[in-house]
Write a protein that holds these residues in place. Structure first.
Motif, short mmCIF file in Angstrom:
data_model
loop_
_atom_site.label_atom_id
_atom_site.label_comp_id
_atom_site.label_asym_id
_atom_site.label_seq_id
_atom_site.Cartn_x
_atom_site.Cartn_y
_atom_site.Cartn_z
N GLU A 43 0.91 -1.26 -0.11
CA GLU A 43 -0.10 0.09 0.08
C GLU A 43 0.99 1.24 0.17
O GLU A 43 1.93 1.19 0.49
N ASP A 44 0.70 2.46 -0.56
CA ASP A 44 1.09 3.51 -0.83
C ASP A 44 0.65 4.65 0.10
O ASP A 44 -0.51 4.98 -0.27
N ALA A 45 1.27 5.10 1.04
CA ALA A 45 0.92 6.26 1.78
C ALA A 45 0.97 7.69 1.19
O ALA A 45 0.34 8.60 1.82
N GLN A 46 1.82 7.50 0.05
CA GLN A 46 1.72 8.79 -0.61
C GLN A 46 2.42 9.87 0.07
O GLN A 46 1.90 11.02 -0.07
N GLY A 47 3.39 9.56 0.99
CA GLY A 47 3.91 10.77 1.78
C GLY A 47 3.18 11.27 3.11
O GLY A 47 3.64 12.21 3.75
N ARG A 48 2.01 10.56 3.24
CA ARG A 48 1.22 11.13 4.39
C ARG A 48 1.79 10.57 5.90
O ARG A 48 2.44 9.57 5.79
N LEU A 49 1.31 11.30 6.81
CA LEU A 49 1.90 11.00 8.19
C LEU A 49 1.07 9.57 8.40
O LEU A 49 -0.30 9.34 8.30
N VAL A 50 1.71 8.91 9.20
CA VAL A 50 1.60 7.38 9.85
C VAL A 50 1.68 7.67 11.26
O VAL A 50 3.13 7.76 11.60
N LEU A 51 0.52 7.37 12.03
CA LEU A 51 0.60 7.04 13.50
C LEU A 51 0.48 5.56 13.86
O LEU A 51 -0.32 4.89 12.96
N PRO A 52 0.99 5.18 14.94
CA PRO A 52 0.61 3.99 15.60
C PRO A 52 -0.62 3.83 16.14
O PRO A 52 -0.80 3.07 17.02
N GLY A 53 -1.80 4.38 15.77
CA GLY A 53 -3.19 4.27 16.27
C GLY A 53 -3.54 5.03 17.49
O GLY A 53 -2.57 5.19 18.20
N PHE A 54 -4.54 5.55 17.47
CA PHE A 54 -4.96 6.29 18.59
C PHE A 54 -5.36 5.35 19.65
O PHE A 54 -5.69 4.26 19.56
N VAL A 55 -5.25 5.75 21.00
CA VAL A 55 -5.52 5.18 22.19
C VAL A 55 -6.37 5.85 23.18
O VAL A 55 -6.24 6.90 23.58
N ASP A 56 -7.53 5.25 23.34
CA ASP A 56 -8.73 5.92 24.12
C ASP A 56 -8.64 5.41 25.60
O ASP A 56 -8.96 4.14 25.69
N SER A 57 -8.21 6.00 26.35
CA SER A 57 -7.88 5.43 27.91
C SER A 57 -8.96 5.46 28.75
O SER A 57 -8.86 5.14 29.96
N HIS A 58 -10.20 6.09 28.29
CA HIS A 58 -11.21 6.26 29.28
C HIS A 58 -12.40 6.50 28.41
O HIS A 58 -12.79 7.86 27.83
N ILE A 59 -13.35 5.58 28.04
CA ILE A 59 -14.65 5.60 27.47
C ILE A 59 -15.62 4.74 28.12
O ILE A 59 -15.28 3.97 28.88
N HIS A 60 -16.90 5.08 28.02
CA HIS A 60 -17.91 4.49 28.63
C HIS A 60 -19.00 3.97 27.53
O HIS A 60 -19.96 4.49 27.22
N LEU A 61 -18.57 2.66 26.88
CA LEU A 61 -19.26 2.30 25.81
C LEU A 61 -20.61 1.56 26.31
O LEU A 61 -21.52 1.66 25.65
N ASP A 62 -20.85 1.29 27.53
CA ASP A 62 -22.07 0.58 27.90
C ASP A 62 -23.12 1.50 28.09
O ASP A 62 -24.46 0.98 27.95
N LYS A 63 -23.02 2.65 28.31
CA LYS A 63 -24.05 3.90 28.56
C LYS A 63 -24.03 5.11 27.44
O LYS A 63 -24.45 5.90 27.59
N SER A 64 -23.34 4.64 26.27
CA SER A 64 -23.21 5.45 24.96
C SER A 64 -24.57 5.30 24.50
O SER A 64 -25.39 4.28 24.52
N CYS A 65 -25.00 6.47 23.63
CA CYS A 65 -26.12 6.25 22.58
C CYS A 65 -27.31 5.97 23.34
O CYS A 65 -28.46 5.19 22.56
N ILE A 66 -27.68 6.89 24.25
CA ILE A 66 -28.98 6.78 25.06
C ILE A 66 -29.87 7.87 25.23
O ILE A 66 -30.67 8.38 25.74
N LEU A 67 -29.16 9.07 24.52
CA LEU A 67 -29.55 10.36 24.47
C LEU A 67 -31.24 10.43 24.07
O LEU A 67 -31.78 11.26 24.53
N ASP A 68 -31.54 9.63 23.11
CA ASP A 68 -33.01 9.75 22.86
C ASP A 68 -33.87 9.06 24.03
O ASP A 68 -35.12 9.41 23.79
N ARG A 69 -33.46 8.52 24.89
CA ARG A 69 -34.03 7.96 26.11
C ARG A 69 -34.21 8.80 27.31
O ARG A 69 -34.93 8.54 28.34
N CYS A 70 -33.29 10.01 27.20
CA CYS A 70 -33.03 11.04 28.37
C CYS A 70 -34.20 11.77 28.38
O CYS A 70 -34.72 12.54 27.35
N THR A 71 -34.60 12.42 29.67
CA THR A 71 -35.50 13.18 29.98
C THR A 71 -34.69 14.54 30.60
O THR A 71 -35.45 15.59 30.70
N ALA A 72 -33.38 14.25 30.98
CA ALA A 72 -32.94 15.45 31.59
C ALA A 72 -31.20 15.21 31.14
O ALA A 72 -30.73 14.15 30.96
#
Length: 408
Positions: A43-72
């Motif tokens: 694969e050819d990166a064509q001179g673009r920047l290559v990073l070793p992948g982003f690292v998310d050290s703090h997320i809450h997947l279990d309670k994501s995407c519930i905005l449509d259920r919230c009242t407050a």
């Protein structure tokens, strides 16, 4: 013997101004240099920047995407109460589906390692934990996902929670977390979390000091427990918005204590901006702890997502590069070195916080990398450059076409 993959013309700023090739064998980086030999796939990166992948050290997947259920939405206490109300009805499949939607967004934004916090208590039981264990297995080809179980609504004041936490630790949780500010006895809460961590030999990640009153801090108890138990290098604290309200000398003193104790800090700009300072109707404080200043003092620091589309944070797209840019705006950082610090806190520094031994673009490391639509690391943050293609252990996981102007 040909490489399994060669990524050609990759820009790695730390290796000089000229693009190089990255050769991969059996999921690991085997060579880095100019004009590497043949490969089963190129694969050819064509001179673009290559990073070793982003690292998310703090997320809450279990309670994501519930905005449509919230009242407050609004104050921290309201957000906690809203999720407490809703999670009683979370099924394992519901958690899996919402978490998967958010995880896929993160993968498409170039994130390759994630620490997700998982709420454990008698209301939700182990349903979220079981759902995320499934997700962890199902997406191991694209992302390393580690689970940090924690009691969002307290521990000593919530009978049955500790037993469930122990069961989750027995069931394969990689870390344990705490949330002292919701407990009737915060210091005892900290001590109990350290005791469970010691029993199962787990790292610890606390939600901590999530307000703007710097006159007292539960951080003192965490530092004391870390030193007492010898857990240096194995403890992280998230939010610590109180630190944003400290004058420079006091911040320096605490930063030195954190560095000496081996405690890392995660700042969550999107959530902290949204929730802090809501009692003020003008001159509203940002409420975002100055991670870059702590990093200068030797503290391992990261920037992370925290919540996505819920009452804690009613927005989010999984982009850690956007979070780095947001932090740079909030902290008024504009020089190149400062931009690079922001990028570091969503890549290498976040990987150190998570103790990722095989992270980085170097020979022998896991062949995890993402091609960015940029040629300069600082400008990648300044312009919120998009990730165009990602590889996990040498296997392509996503792609996105670069934007193209179609002239008349």
């Amino acid at each position: 013997m040909p490489f399994d993959l060669v990524l050609r013309n990759a820009r790695l700023p730390e290796r000089g101004p000229e693009p190089v090739d990255i050769g991969v064998l059996e999921g690991r980086i085997a060579a880095i240099g100019a004009r590497l030999g043949p490969a089963l796939r190129s694969e050819d990166a064509q001179g673009r920047l290559v990073l070793p992948g982003f690292v998310d050290s703090h997320i809450h997947l279990d309670k994501s995407c519930i905005l449509d259920r919230c009242t407050a939405e609004g104050a921290l206490s309201e957000a906690i109460a809203e999720v407490a109300r809703l999670k009683r009805d979370f099924s394992e499949d519901d958690v899996y589906a919402r978490a998967e939607a958010t995880l896929v967004k993160a993968i498409l934004q170039g994130t390759m390692r994630i620490r997700t916090h998982v709420e454990i208590d008698p209301r939700i039981g182990l349903r979220s934990f079981k759902a995320l264990k499934r997700l962890q297995r199902d997406y191991a080809w694209a992302v390393d996902l580690e689970l940090c179980v924690f009691p969002q609504e307290g521990l000593l004041n919530d009978p049955g929670t500790e037993e469930l936490l122990v069961e989750a630790c027995k069931g394969g949780a990689e870390l344990i977390g705490g949330c002292p500010y919701t407990d009737s006895d915060p210091v005892a809460h900290v001590d109990r979390i350290f005791a469970i961590a010691g029993r199962f030999d787990l790292d610890i990640d606390f939600h901590l000091d999530f307000d703007l009153d710097p006159s007292w801090m539960h951080l003192d108890a965490v530092i004391a427990a870390t030193e007492r138990t010898g857990w240096a290098g194995r403890v992280a604290v998230g939010h610590v918005t109180k630190l944003s309200a400290l004058p420079p000398d006091a911040l320096t003193a605490i930063g030195n204590r954190l560095a000496a104790a081996g405690i890392a800090v995660t700042v969550l700009p999107a959530t902290d901006l949204f929730l802090m300072g809501r009692k003020q109707d003008h001159n509203v404080p940002r409420g975002v702890a100055p991670a870059h200043r702590l990093a200068e003092l030797g503290v391992t620091c990261s920037l992370a997502t925290n919540n996505v589309l819920n009452p804690f944070t009613p927005f989010g797209d999984g982009s850690l590069n956007r979070i780095a840019n947001l932090y740079a705006n909030v902290a008024q950082l504009g020089r190149k070195a400062e931009m690079l610090c922001c990028l570091d806190m969503v890549t290498a520094s976040a990987a150190r916080l998570m103790r990722c031994a095989d992270y980085g673009i170097d020979i022998g490391k896991a062949a995890d990398f993402v091609i960015m639509d940029a040629t300069d690391s600082a400008y990648a943050v300044a312009e919120i450059a998009q990730p165009l293609m990602g590889f996990k252990r040498g296997i392509q996981t996503f792609e996105r076409a670069a934007a193209r102007l179609i002239r008349p």
